[in-house]
Design an enzyme around this catalytic site. Structure first.
Site, mmCIF file in Angstrom:
data_model
loop_
_atom_site.group_PDB
_atom_site.id
_atom_site.type_symbol
_atom_site.label_atom_id
_atom_site.label_comp_id
_atom_site.label_asym_id
_atom_site.label_seq_id
_atom_site.Cartn_x
_atom_site.Cartn_y
_atom_site.Cartn_z
ATOM 1 C CG HIS A 76 41.955 71.160 17.388
ATOM 2 N ND1 HIS A 76 40.636 71.514 17.218
ATOM 3 C CD2 HIS A 76 42.559 71.414 16.190
ATOM 4 C CE1 HIS A 76 40.451 71.961 15.996
ATOM 5 N NE2 HIS A 76 41.603 71.906 15.346
ATOM 6 C CG ASP B 169 35.378 71.932 16.093
ATOM 7 O OD1 ASP B 169 36.195 71.002 16.184
ATOM 8 O OD2 ASP B 169 34.162 71.765 15.846
#
Length: 440
Positions: free
Chosen positions: A411, A415
């Site tokens: 992450h 995204d």
């Protein structure tokens, strides 16, 4: 002139290796391309061959020693031996009579050696079984006589699993003999202080055996890298499911023609997912990237790692430039890698690098899982078992062959929206394989 025998150049993912076994001793004559030493790394065992002919002058790293990439292992005195090419030229000039005489002498020598070996099996001077120093160390720790162990490796080589199996069998036999003795009314063994030594539980209980063995270098590496992946990445997983009906129908319809056209190569599911992953990576470059300190490295090529399970652990050989390969070429490489992995013949080059990984736990029956990243990659796709499930199609409930997909991603770079869209892209292409041909 001395020639340096060096360890191979390790890729960035491998920091060091261990000398498993030397096949030559100091003073031995060595010919070019002759096997000198085995170097065991956390992924594979590498065979180091002589680059020149000569005499092995000195070994600098003994068996069991830790070595670094391109570290000097030994010195070879090049001028002390006739090059192999010259030897071959001389041998070709031998008279037919001399060649026949040498052939007869060799046959006689082989027969004598065979006879000696047969006699030698009943003596204490018999030849030690082929194995590595690590296995010898384990056999000493477990009290296993290697002469009694049957090797399951290549050419009868004794592996760690063979020694552990022999130790387990010995403990089981000892336990059964102990139970049998107690059941027959024999007096229990007595300790140094005169106290009776009894076993835990009744004679009818099954043996509660524990054994402690050191991790293999490969298993230790896997453990370390998995922990690093969890500690150093902000790892999340997104899930979806894919209807495998169209791919299944295509495979059934064209499997015979495909195999005939491509030399017996079978059409599997993995090639569709590799091709679909490549197209998805083209649309979402961040999934094909990696993080290097504070930089993002975007790769302009598509090297797909395909996880392969072996007895030693999980290995990930890499399909290079997968975007330039057809389904048959991908399937052929996967078959070759699987065979090499089983035989322990994968090279470092075949395991190094990779920009994205696919793991198929479905072949073992896994219905759903969260795959762990393969650093420094930023995403990994997990395939799972194909199972008939009821789904709704155009308002009707129908049974379809469904597979759950899982995408674990870093992450820090990817995204959630990108991850979801990436996985949906793979889903759409597999459910409608024509998209792969049309690139839509």
């Amino acid at each position: 002139m001395s020639w340096e025998v060096k360890a191979p150049r390790f890729p960035e993912s491998i920091s060091e290796g261990t000398i498993a076994a030397w096949h030559k001793a100091p003073g031995d004559t060595v010919h070019r391309d002759e096997l000198l030493v085995d170097v065991e790394t956390e992924k594979v065992t590498i065979e180091v061959f002589a680059q020149e002919s000569g005499r092995l002058e000195k070994i600098l790293k003994d068996a069991g020693a830790t070595v670094l990439s391109e570290e000097v292992l030994a010195l070879l005195e090049v001028s002390a031996a006739v090059p192999a090419t010259a030897q071959q030229a001389v041998s070709k000039q031998l008279a037919p009579e001399k060649a026949e005489a040498e052939k007869a002498a060799a046959a006689e020598k082989a027969a004598a050696a065979e006879k000696a070996a047969a006699i030698d099996t009943n003596t204490s001077t018999s030849k030690a079984p082929r194995t590595s120093p690590a296995v010898k160390k384990l056999s000493a720790e477990l009290g296993v006589d290697l002469e009694t162990v049957e090797g399951s490796g290549r050419d009868g080589r004794i592996l760690r699993a063979d020694v552990q199996r022999a130790a387990d069998d010995a403990k089981r036999s000892e336990r059964q003999a102990s139970i049998a003795g107690i059941s027959a009314g024999e007096a229990p063994p007595v300790g140094e202080g005169g106290e009776a030594l009894t076993s835990i539980g009744s004679a009818s209980d099954e043996a509660r055996v524990e054994r402690r063995v050191p991790m293999t270098r490969l298993r230790a590496s896997i453990a370390r890298r998995l922990v690093e992946a969890q500690h150093n990445a902000a790892m999340l997983t997104t899930f979806n499911e894919v209807d495998m009906s169209e791919v299944a129908r295509m495979r059934e319809k064209y499997k015979d023609q495909f195999a005939a056209r491509h030399g017996g190569v079978r059409l599997g599911f993995m090639s569709f997912f590799v091709s679909a992953a490549v197209e998805a990576l083209k649309r979402f470059p961040a999934v094909n990237a990696s993080i290097d300190a504070s930089d993002i490295v975007y790769h302009g090529y598509y090297d797909i790692g395909v996880a392969v399970s072996t007895e030693a652990g999980l290995l990930v050989p890499v399909i290079r430039d997968a975007d330039a390969l057809g389904l048959a070429q991908i399937e052929e490489q996967i078959v070759q890698y699987s065979a090499k992995a089983r035989d322990g013949k994968l090279s470092l080059e075949e395991l190094a690098g990779g920009t994205f990984t696919i793991s198929n736990g479905g072949i073992f029956g896994s219905l759903l899982s969260t795959p762990i990243l393969n650093p420094p990659q930023t995403a990994i796709l997990g395939m799972h078992k194909i199972q008939q499930r009821p789904i709704v199609v155009d308002g009707d409930i129908v049974a379809r062959p469904m597979m759950y997909l899982a995408l674990s991603y870093d992450h820090r770079l990817i995204d959630g929206k990108e991850a979801v869209q990436f996985l949906v892209t793979i889903k759409e292409m597999v459910e409608d394989p024509a998209r792969l041909l049309l690139e839509i």
